[in-house]
Scaffold this motif. Sequence first.
Motif, short mmCIF file in Angstrom:
data_model
loop_
_atom_site.label_atom_id
_atom_site.label_comp_id
_atom_site.label_asym_id
_atom_site.label_seq_id
_atom_site.Cartn_x
_atom_site.Cartn_y
_atom_site.Cartn_z
N PHE A 1 43.55 38.06 65.10
CA PHE A 1 44.62 37.95 64.31
C PHE A 1 44.31 37.61 62.82
O PHE A 1 44.75 38.04 62.12
N ARG A 2 43.72 36.65 62.50
CA ARG A 2 43.19 36.38 61.17
C ARG A 2 42.62 37.37 60.57
O ARG A 2 42.74 37.56 59.20
N ASN A 3 41.54 37.97 61.05
CA ASN A 3 41.09 39.07 60.49
C ASN A 3 42.00 40.47 60.10
O ASN A 3 41.92 40.79 58.97
N GLN A 4 42.83 40.59 61.08
CA GLN A 4 43.69 41.48 60.73
C GLN A 4 44.68 40.93 59.65
O GLN A 4 44.99 42.20 58.69
N ILE A 5 45.23 39.91 59.51
CA ILE A 5 46.51 39.68 58.50
C ILE A 5 45.69 39.26 57.28
O ILE A 5 46.07 39.79 56.16
N CYS A 6 44.25 39.04 57.19
CA CYS A 6 43.52 38.68 56.05
C CYS A 6 43.22 40.37 55.39
O CYS A 6 43.55 40.44 54.28
N ARG A 7 42.91 41.09 56.29
CA ARG A 7 42.53 42.64 55.91
C ARG A 7 43.72 43.12 55.22
O ARG A 7 43.60 43.85 54.15
N ALA A 8 44.83 42.95 55.84
CA ALA A 8 46.12 43.65 55.48
C ALA A 8 46.46 43.19 53.93
O ALA A 8 46.88 43.90 53.01
N SER A 9 46.28 41.67 53.91
CA SER A 9 46.62 41.22 52.56
C SER A 9 45.67 41.69 51.35
O SER A 9 46.20 41.92 50.24
N VAL A 10 44.43 41.74 51.70
CA VAL A 10 43.62 42.14 50.83
C VAL A 10 43.73 43.65 50.05
O VAL A 10 43.60 44.10 49.15
N SER A 11 43.96 44.45 51.23
CA SER A 11 44.27 45.66 51.18
C SER A 11 45.12 46.17 50.24
O SER A 11 45.21 47.17 49.43
N ILE A 12 46.33 45.18 50.06
CA ILE A 12 47.33 45.67 49.11
C ILE A 12 46.80 45.76 47.47
O ILE A 12 47.05 46.76 47.24
N SER A 13 46.13 44.57 47.22
CA SER A 13 45.73 44.95 45.70
C SER A 13 44.49 45.76 45.66
O SER A 13 44.37 46.52 44.71
N ASN A 14 43.78 45.80 46.60
CA ASN A 14 42.35 46.85 46.65
C ASN A 14 43.05 48.15 46.52
O ASN A 14 42.33 49.18 45.67
N ASN A 15 43.92 48.77 47.02
CA ASN A 15 44.40 50.07 47.03
C ASN A 15 45.20 50.39 45.88
O ASN A 15 44.86 51.60 45.10
N ILE A 16 45.86 49.30 45.13
CA ILE A 16 46.48 49.55 43.70
C ILE A 16 45.20 49.71 42.82
O ILE A 16 45.23 50.64 41.99
N ALA A 17 44.18 48.70 42.92
CA ALA A 17 43.05 49.18 42.07
C ALA A 17 42.37 50.45 42.28
O ALA A 17 41.94 51.25 41.32
N GLU A 18 42.18 50.56 43.65
CA GLU A 18 41.48 52.11 43.73
C GLU A 18 42.26 53.28 43.12
O GLU A 18 41.81 54.06 42.72
N ASP B 1 47.69 37.01 44.55
CA ASP B 1 47.72 35.90 44.95
C ASP B 1 48.23 35.81 46.16
O ASP B 1 48.01 34.74 47.07
N ILE B 2 48.92 36.61 46.77
CA ILE B 2 49.22 36.76 48.17
C ILE B 2 47.88 36.48 49.09
O ILE B 2 47.99 35.75 50.07
N ALA B 3 47.12 37.33 48.75
CA ALA B 3 45.80 37.58 49.58
C ALA B 3 45.07 35.91 49.71
O ALA B 3 44.71 35.44 50.76
N VAL B 4 45.11 35.25 48.34
CA VAL B 4 44.45 33.89 48.33
C VAL B 4 45.58 33.05 49.51
O VAL B 4 44.86 32.19 50.05
N VAL B 5 46.69 33.12 49.22
CA VAL B 5 47.55 32.18 50.12
C VAL B 5 47.40 32.48 51.53
O VAL B 5 47.24 31.55 52.46
N VAL B 6 47.19 33.93 51.86
CA VAL B 6 46.91 34.17 53.26
C VAL B 6 45.65 33.65 53.78
O VAL B 6 45.62 33.07 54.63
N TYR B 7 44.58 33.84 53.00
CA TYR B 7 43.30 33.38 53.58
C TYR B 7 43.35 32.08 53.57
O TYR B 7 42.87 31.35 54.68
N ASN B 8 44.06 31.07 52.82
CA ASN B 8 44.17 29.65 52.84
C ASN B 8 44.91 29.06 54.11
O ASN B 8 44.75 28.20 54.61
N GLU B 9 46.11 29.97 54.38
CA GLU B 9 46.74 29.70 55.40
C GLU B 9 46.46 29.77 56.76
O GLU B 9 46.52 29.29 57.63
N PHE B 10 45.36 30.78 57.10
CA PHE B 10 44.91 31.15 58.18
C PHE B 10 43.58 31.00 58.19
O PHE B 10 43.03 31.28 59.28
#
Length: 118
Positions: free
Chosen positions: A34-51, A17-26
């Motif tokens: 900046f946009r690339n870094q903040i989006c990558r950080a947001s996606v990394s949260i759920s991806n690392n949980i899954a992995e 949910d956070i990643a979707v909001v971040v992508y939409n916000e930026f």
Amino acid sequence: MPIKCFEDIIAWKKAQDIAVVVYNEFKNNNDWDFRNQICRASVSISNNIAEGFDRGTKPEFKRFLYISLASNSELRSMLYLALRLDYIDETSFKNLLLQSEEVARIISGLIKSITSNP
């Protein structure tokens, strides 16, 4: 009830949910780095949980939860910078910060449950 797949993990759902909001916000932000870094950080949260979950062992899952927690901290740091650079308004900042803090609490609880149940 045991977790059968990473999609059942609340922290993963909320991180998505956070990643979707971040992508939409930026999405219209012209500072590509900046946009690339903040989006990558947001996606990394759920991806690392899954992995980590799909690694199949508690030590590996725990290790990836810590990585996910670190990505969440990176996201929060980027949010503070976004506010200071006027890339995000105060309301959006506060909402994302609250979501991020909630995910951090959930991940920390998950780490503790893994640690106390070897």
